[in-house]
Design a protein around this motif. Structure first.
Motif, PDB file in Angstrom:
ATOM      1  N   MET A   1      31.295 -19.839  72.349  1.00 17.61           N
ATOM      2  CA  MET A   1      29.811 -20.067  71.998  1.00 17.61           C
ATOM      3  C   MET A   1      29.436 -21.368  71.624  1.00 17.61           C
ATOM      4  N   LEU A   2      30.491 -22.169  71.937  1.00 19.77           N
ATOM      5  CA  LEU A   2      30.353 -23.590  71.532  1.00 19.77           C
ATOM      6  C   LEU A   2      29.104 -24.141  72.279  1.00 19.77           C
ATOM      7  N   ASP A   3      28.730 -23.908  73.354  1.00 14.81           N
ATOM      8  CA  ASP A   3      27.645 -24.879  74.087  1.00 14.81           C
ATOM      9  C   ASP A   3      26.336 -24.188  73.718  1.00 14.81           C
ATOM     10  N   ALA A   4      26.313 -22.977  73.492  1.00 17.00           N
ATOM     11  CA  ALA A   4      25.003 -22.358  72.966  1.00 17.00           C
ATOM     12  C   ALA A   4      24.658 -22.909  71.374  1.00 17.00           C
ATOM     13  N   VAL A   5      25.737 -23.034  70.682  1.00 14.83           N
ATOM     14  CA  VAL A   5      25.633 -23.545  69.346  1.00 14.83           C
ATOM     15  C   VAL A   5      25.282 -24.756  69.280  1.00 14.83           C
ATOM     16  N   GLN A   6      25.763 -25.562  70.147  1.00 14.78           N
ATOM     17  CA  GLN A   6      25.267 -27.062  70.344  1.00 14.78           C
ATOM     18  C   GLN A   6      24.042 -27.189  70.717  1.00 14.78           C
ATOM     19  N   GLU A   7      23.320 -26.224  71.483  1.00 16.31           N
ATOM     20  CA  GLU A   7      22.119 -26.442  72.031  1.00 16.31           C
ATOM     21  C   GLU A   7      20.929 -25.917  70.793  1.00 16.31           C
ATOM     22  N   CYS A   8      21.692 -25.021  69.982  1.00 13.67           N
ATOM     23  CA  CYS A   8      20.716 -24.615  68.749  1.00 13.67           C
ATOM     24  C   CYS A   8      20.456 -26.092  68.012  1.00 13.67           C
ATOM     25  N   PHE A   9      21.565 -26.697  67.776  1.00 15.49           N
ATOM     26  CA  PHE A   9      21.525 -28.005  67.075  1.00 15.49           C
ATOM     27  C   PHE A   9      20.533 -28.936  67.520  1.00 15.49           C
ATOM     28  N   GLN A  10      20.707 -29.108  69.038  1.00 17.24           N
ATOM     29  CA  GLN A  10      19.784 -29.843  69.719  1.00 17.24           C
ATOM     30  C   GLN A  10      18.209 -29.820  69.524  1.00 17.24           C
ATOM     31  N   ARG A  11      18.047 -28.561  69.899  1.00 19.29           N
ATOM     32  CA  ARG A  11      16.614 -27.705  69.766  1.00 19.29           C
ATOM     33  C   ARG A  11      15.990 -27.807  68.404  1.00 19.29           C
TER      34      ARG A  11
END
Length: 554
Positions: free
Chosen positions: A432-442
């Motif tokens: 889930m690393l890509d999805a979680v990184q996107e959470c921080f970016q958003r």
């Protein structure tokens, strides 16, 4: 008619009082079935009446038929607290209050009121946020944000965060089931006159198997929650229960009315409405603090100007500050500035030291404001001067757990996104690393959008639990011992355990002779993030002994 100056109760008085006290003949007794305002008024009479509580109630605060005279109790409280200003009497009435579905940010604002209230809040370490309520994820929709033109963007980001969280629940629990299979999880049971650790193959009856299942499932769930909460936003809703006295609630309502957040202002009126059914006279004087609001606006503007060109320096996670007597006024002014910036205390002190003496005095006077009465109290910066003081940078998740200590002084800076964030290794392990990184970016994009729109306070809602924030803690040696020994025990979260371990190490490096005070700080590093296994093994034994099981964890 004046009350009789005697402690001898008549038989009729004794019969009536049996409804309201646990033992009419005892010198130590408890009170029941009386309005909190009658209790407060009767207790207030201890300072002036020659008789005890029972006699005072029977002769001053009961009607002819033996029922409580609520009006007389309220009138006396109003006279003593609100007209004479005897605040100590405002502590004699206690009320329970439940506050539900407020933001995690708001729980911290409430819990900043340290004295006179005992809070307990819903824990993101134990509760899953993977179910919607009424078709919505559990986050606060601030009235100010929803009316700002950014409402749709806010909802879109928040929904993405919670969608991602929900998608992680089963994979993360499965990861911890593999790390700690059920057949390798033992519980404590009482056998043969002693306590034994027993694995599933040796459980003897349905109750033992049930206790094992509950303890194991809770252990796995809490381990998963510890990791997944990294992407929960400060807007995440929580429930809070508080037992507080009248002075505490009066100050809390005033504080919330003074906050810029619309959630706080709305909540203040809801709390007043709820407490008007229990202790209306004790909160009658609660009002917005115009003095504090004015100071806040002016200090924020001055600090923005002063630190506009100051880049935020990188410092260690925990710093033990040097509070020298000769720097008292410099450090005091730095404490006044600290909550309004994102810089470390050391950096703030250097900036203040470089100012002229008059400039420092101007900031001091700005912080004090135009006090029109003794009730225009200055802020917490004036508590500076503890012998031990730390600057800490860690996630909001860790701050939530460490903030609740009351025998010390804490000041925090606004939650934000400028200090970075951390992502646990387990996130990558479950893919889930890509999805979680996107959470921080958003979340960071939303935070910046809210600030650009002038919603500086509301922007804090967008910061995630693993975004770093900075706070400052001052304490004496006794509290340092209590704090670090409590918060390094094995069941604690690994990250806040590390913070407290570092606090203890830094202090002992400076004062090695104080080791006996910190003797039980646990410096062990426990693997695999499954820190509650032993505690739940003991809990299972207690459940078997009492026959009481936590069905919610079954």
């Amino acid at each position: 008619m004046k009350p009789k100056r005697t402690d001898d109760l008549s038989e009729r008085e004794r019969d009536i009082l049996r409804r309201y006290v646990t033992d009419v003949d005892a010198r130590v007794f408890s009170i029941r079935d009386l309005n909190p305002e009658v209790i407060g008024a009767a207790l207030a009479r201890y300072s002036r009446a020659p008789t005890g509580f029972k006699e005072t109630v029977a002769r001053e605060f009961l009607n002819a038929d033996g029922t409580p005279n609520d009006i007389k109790g309220s009138e006396m409280v109003d006279r003593v607290v609100n007209k004479f200003g005897d605040d100590s009497v405002a502590e004699l009435a206690v009320a329970p209050l439940c506050i539900e579905e407020i933001s995690n940010l708001m729980t911290k604002i409430i819990e900043d009121c340290r004295i006179g209230g005992s809070p307990i809040e819903e824990s993101t370490r134990y509760v899953l946020y993977d179910q919607k309520r009424g078709g919505r994820w559990r986050y606060v929709r601030s009235r100010t944000i929803m009316e700002s033109g950014l409402g749709e963007s806010y909802v879109a980001v928040m929904d993405f965060l919670f969608d991602t969280y929900a998608a992680m629940v089963e994979p993360m629990q499965e990861l911890f089931r593999k790390r700690l299979p059920a057949d390798r999880f033992a519980i404590e049971v009482e056998r043969g006159g002693g306590v034994q650790r027993v694995f599933p193959a040796d459980l003897t009856d349905d109750n033992e198997k049930r206790a094992h299942r509950i303890a194991y499932n809770f252990t796995i769930r809490s381990a998963a929650c510890d990791i997944m909460r990294c992407i929960l936003p400060a807007a995440t809703q929580a429930n809070v229960g508080i037992i507080g006295n009248g002075r505490f609630f009066s100050m809390l309502i005033s504080k919330l009315q003074t906050e810029e957040l619309s959630e706080a202002q709305d909540l203040a009126e809801q709390i007043r409405e709820a407490l008007n059914h229990q202790i209306p006279t004790f909160i009658k004087r609660a009002a917005r603090r115009e003095h504090r609001a004015d100071v806040h606006r002016k200090m924020r503007a001055r600090c923005d100007e002063l630190f506009a060109a100051e880049a935020i320096e990188t410092v260690p996670e925990v710093v033990l500050l040097d509070n020298r007597d000769e720097d008292y006024f410099i450090n005091l002014v730095a404490s006044m500035i600290f909550p309004y910036v994102q810089h470390s205390t050391q950096q703030v002190r250097r900036v203040v030291r470089a100012l002229s003496e008059q400039a420092r005095l101007d900031i001091f006077n700005l912080y004090m404001g135009e006090r029109k009465s003794k009730r225009d109290r200055p802020g917490r910066a004036l508590e500076y001067g503890y012998p031990i003081e730390f600057d800490i940078v860690a996630g909001f998740a860790e701050y939530r757990d460490l903030q609740r200590h009351r025998m010390l002084t804490q000041q925090r800076q606004d939650m934000g996104v400028l200090l970075g964030y951390s992502i646990p290794d387990e996130i990558e392990e479950v893919g889930m690393l890509d999805a979680v990184q996107e959470c921080f970016q958003r979340a960071e994009g939303l935070h910046h959008d809210l600030k650009r729109a002038g919603l500086r306070e509301e922007a804090q809602y967008a910061a995630l639990f693993n975004h770093f924030m900075r706070w400052n803690m001052g304490m004496n040696l006794r509290e340092l011992g209590h704090f670090t020994e409590l918060r390094t025990q094995k069941a604690g979260h690994p990250k806040y355990r590390r913070v407290c371990q570092t606090m203890a190490k830094l202090y002992l490096q400076r004062h090695p002779e104080m080791e006996p005070v910190l003797r039980y700080v646990d410096h062990n590093d426990y693997d695999q993030s499954i820190t509650r296994a032993e505690q739940e093994a003991r809990t299972a034994r207690k459940s078997l002994t009492t026959g009481v099981f936590d069905d919610m964890d079954d």
